[in-house]
Design a protein around this motif. Structure first.
Motif, mmCIF file in Angstrom:
data_model
loop_
_atom_site.group_PDB
_atom_site.id
_atom_site.type_symbol
_atom_site.label_atom_id
_atom_site.label_comp_id
_atom_site.label_asym_id
_atom_site.label_seq_id
_atom_site.Cartn_x
_atom_site.Cartn_y
_atom_site.Cartn_z
ATOM 1 N N UNK A 117 -40.596 -30.821 -16.023
ATOM 2 C CA UNK A 117 -39.923 -29.525 -16.211
ATOM 3 C C UNK A 117 -39.407 -28.936 -14.901
ATOM 4 N N UNK A 174 -37.360 -27.836 -11.618
ATOM 5 C CA UNK A 174 -35.915 -27.585 -11.593
ATOM 6 C C UNK A 174 -35.125 -28.449 -10.615
ATOM 7 N N UNK A 198 -36.975 -22.878 -6.737
ATOM 8 C CA UNK A 198 -37.666 -21.602 -6.504
ATOM 9 C C UNK A 198 -38.940 -21.499 -7.317
ATOM 10 N N UNK A 199 -39.370 -22.632 -7.900
ATOM 11 C CA UNK A 199 -40.537 -22.626 -8.763
ATOM 12 C C UNK A 199 -41.763 -23.087 -7.987
ATOM 13 N N UNK A 200 -42.886 -22.407 -8.228
ATOM 14 C CA UNK A 200 -44.129 -22.750 -7.543
ATOM 15 C C UNK A 200 -45.243 -22.760 -8.579
ATOM 16 N N UNK A 201 -45.816 -23.941 -8.825
ATOM 17 C CA UNK A 201 -46.804 -24.071 -9.890
ATOM 18 C C UNK A 201 -48.118 -24.569 -9.297
ATOM 19 N N UNK A 202 -49.191 -23.843 -9.587
ATOM 20 C CA UNK A 202 -50.522 -24.207 -9.101
ATOM 21 C C UNK A 202 -51.322 -24.806 -10.253
#
Lengths: 378, 378
Positions: free
Chosen positions: B88, B90, B110-114
């Motif tokens: 998913x 970007x 610009x996505x940051x997933x922990x």
């Protein structure tokens, strides 16, 4: 007793379209049958599940059908089984002949298959719809309107009327399609070119989706008729009947407000993909919400699922104006709304963190508005 | 703690290949994890379900991977969830960084997933296989041999050894693959170009099918190694381990006989389609057999399911010789046999109505033979 020959591919297309109305697991066992009626000029296939019924007529004048009728009659055949058999036949055409005791013989190439059928008297009668003064609609446009609204209907039977789509015609020209499951709403309006009789009906959203699957884009226009209990969509070859839902549809107009505090325009797909990322994390926890924070002329999306992880993402906007705001909602609703939008951009207007927000096409190209209710969080 | 960046598409390909060994419903919960190990030159993904294990290594020297390693380490992540998140993201590339307490942060655009991970110490150790003196096979040929034999293995656990495929090498060059479920058998032989150590192993047919899915046709050759309990298939990037089945495989050679009374050659596809028609009718009754009648230099297929209907079909043959014969069998076995045959024609040899009949490619192109046991009828 029936006797005809037909092109296999053409026959299969008509069979598969008719099959969409037939369920093999129906509470009324005879409805797993396909009805075949043959007269001197045409062959009609009928299928029904009690909610929708499809009649598909093939004329001897249809060149591609290669339909040659020797004898009239009618019979019931187990639909799925019969269609599988027809699709397995070796030759490009087949001979269909009824023999004694409701049996039929299919001949194709060197293959000869005998099948047991049933007396057509066992099949229920479909209710008639008077076909005068049709409402004529462009098929593609009607299917677009269905795809823009039907998804917002409820899938739960606790309030059956909300499983339907509310279609109305007022002032003889103002067409409106609305669906809501009480968490979100979608409404599409259209002004018709020519005046016709007003109507106010609620059609199960599932029936409308089946209509969209059966009426291919090659069918340019569709005639629409109403009775007290049914709607009929008709093309040259296909009659599609759907049962109406009984009861009063809630007044959805009162939900629409004109004032708003904050307005943002997004690229539709970019926002959708961001919400799909948010959904992956939010769906893993019970909370299941995404939080949008608008401040300092910037929008960020946040999800925090303590068991699994979290998302922080800065969302790109085409424009952003109005007050700062923090609002939480179920990302599934926004994803489905954005999928229904055909425009490249989407305009979202917020009133307050506890009031529904509205989505409209960014280019204002259509009379199309959607509402999503936020989730209150602490 | 791990830190690297990588091309998203390349990473996803390796993740999806590794995922084939991972089941989310494993009796050992930790096996729903993906293991990621990073050293200074490469990144290794490991997945296992206890039966098969896959190690996929991506080197920093692989240009398309765009792999840039800043820091080594290892971690476990919930496989399905992690792969959905990665797909998913970007941007075309992503940064992967381990932070405190076995958490990782993915950054892309610009996505940051922990995400929460687990200590790699919890993962079971995969058994080692000594990698000396490989058997080198052409990947496509090995996959062909698997597709020709693995389908004939049993799917029932009543005799576990029959769920496997028996692979042997005798006289250092004579390779043989055999599978049987006691109703039918399929055997493919091959003489190797160069001599290697003899072996005699039984591998679950399901593991071999997974091997065929993981080793794409772009991988030209595969090295094969054995230990007492495992087989290892290895390419440059992928190590695929499969657990062997324990026990003695039955002697299948004694089933093969050379004498026959009747021989017919058919077009493979025409016979298959005729059997698929027969199956549609035979499958509707409990009996479930098709009867072949050979007489007057003609073969006809008959099915009679009293509840449903019947089939009579004259079968075209390329040639037919020998005695008249009537034989009944389950058409599913013949359909699956014919699907496994790559040759345009098939030669079928009958001994008697109660003895297995044999299928071989009509052009004798391969060392490939199949047996099907008939059903006794009255």
């Amino acid at each position: 007793m029936i006797k005809f020959s037909i092109n296999k591919t053409f026959f299969l297309q008509a069979l598969n379209a008719t099959k969409r109305a037939i369920s093999s697991k129906n509470a009324i066992p005879i409805l797993s049958s396909l009805k075949i009626e043959v007269n001197s000029q045409s062959l009609t296939l009928t299928g029904s599940n009690g909610q929708i019924s499809i009649e598909n007529t093939i004329s001897t004048e249809e060149n591609d059908a290669g339909l040659l009728i020797t004898n009239s009659g009618s019979i019931l055949l187990e639909a799925n089984f019969f269609i599988n058999i027809v699709s397995s036949l070796p030759d490009i055409s087949l001979d269909f002949e009824e023999i004694e005791q409701h049996q039929i013989v299919l001949k194709s190439g060197k293959s000869e298959i005998t099948l047991k059928g049933k007396d057509v008297e066992q099949y229920p009668r479909l209710q008639d719809v008077t076909t005068t003064k049709p409402l004529v609609l462009d098929t593609k446009l009607l299917k677009t309107i269905i795809s823009e609204t039907a998804f917002a209907a409820s899938t739960q039977e606790s309030r059956p009327i909300l499983t339907g789509v509310h279609l109305t015609l007022t002032e003889h020209k103002e067409f409106k399609s609305v669906a809501t499951d009480s968490h979100r709403m979608s409404q599409r309006k259209l002004t018709l070119d020519s005046a016709t009789d007003n109507f106010d009906v609620v059609i199960p959203s599932r029936s409308l989706r089946e209509f969209s699957a059966v009426f291919t884009d090659e069918i340019k226009t569709v005639e629409v008729f109403f009775s007290n209990s049914q709607i009929l969509f008709r093309s040259e070859n296909i009659s599609f009947y759907a049962r109406l839902l009984e009861g009063n549809y809630p007044d959805t107009d009162r939900l629409l407000v004109n004032n708003f505090e904050t307005e943002a325009v997004f690229n539709t797909n970019a926002l959708r993909y961001a919400m799909e990322r948010a959904y992956l994390i939010s769906n893993a926890s019970q909370n299941g919400t995404v939080k949008l924070e608008i401040s300092n002329n910037q929008i960020t999306a946040h999800v925090n699922s303590p068991e699994v992880g979290k998302v922080n993402e800065e969302l790109d906007t085409e424009s952003l104006s109005g007050n700062d705001l923090t609002i939480s909602f179920n990302p599934t609703y926004l994803i489905e709304s954005l999928k229904a939008l055909k425009s490249e951009t989407v305009k979202i207007r917020f009133v307050s963190p506890i009031r529904p927000f509205t989505l409209t096409p960014g280019d204002n190209s259509e009379n199309f508005i959607q509402l999503i209710t936020p989730v209150r969080t602490n």
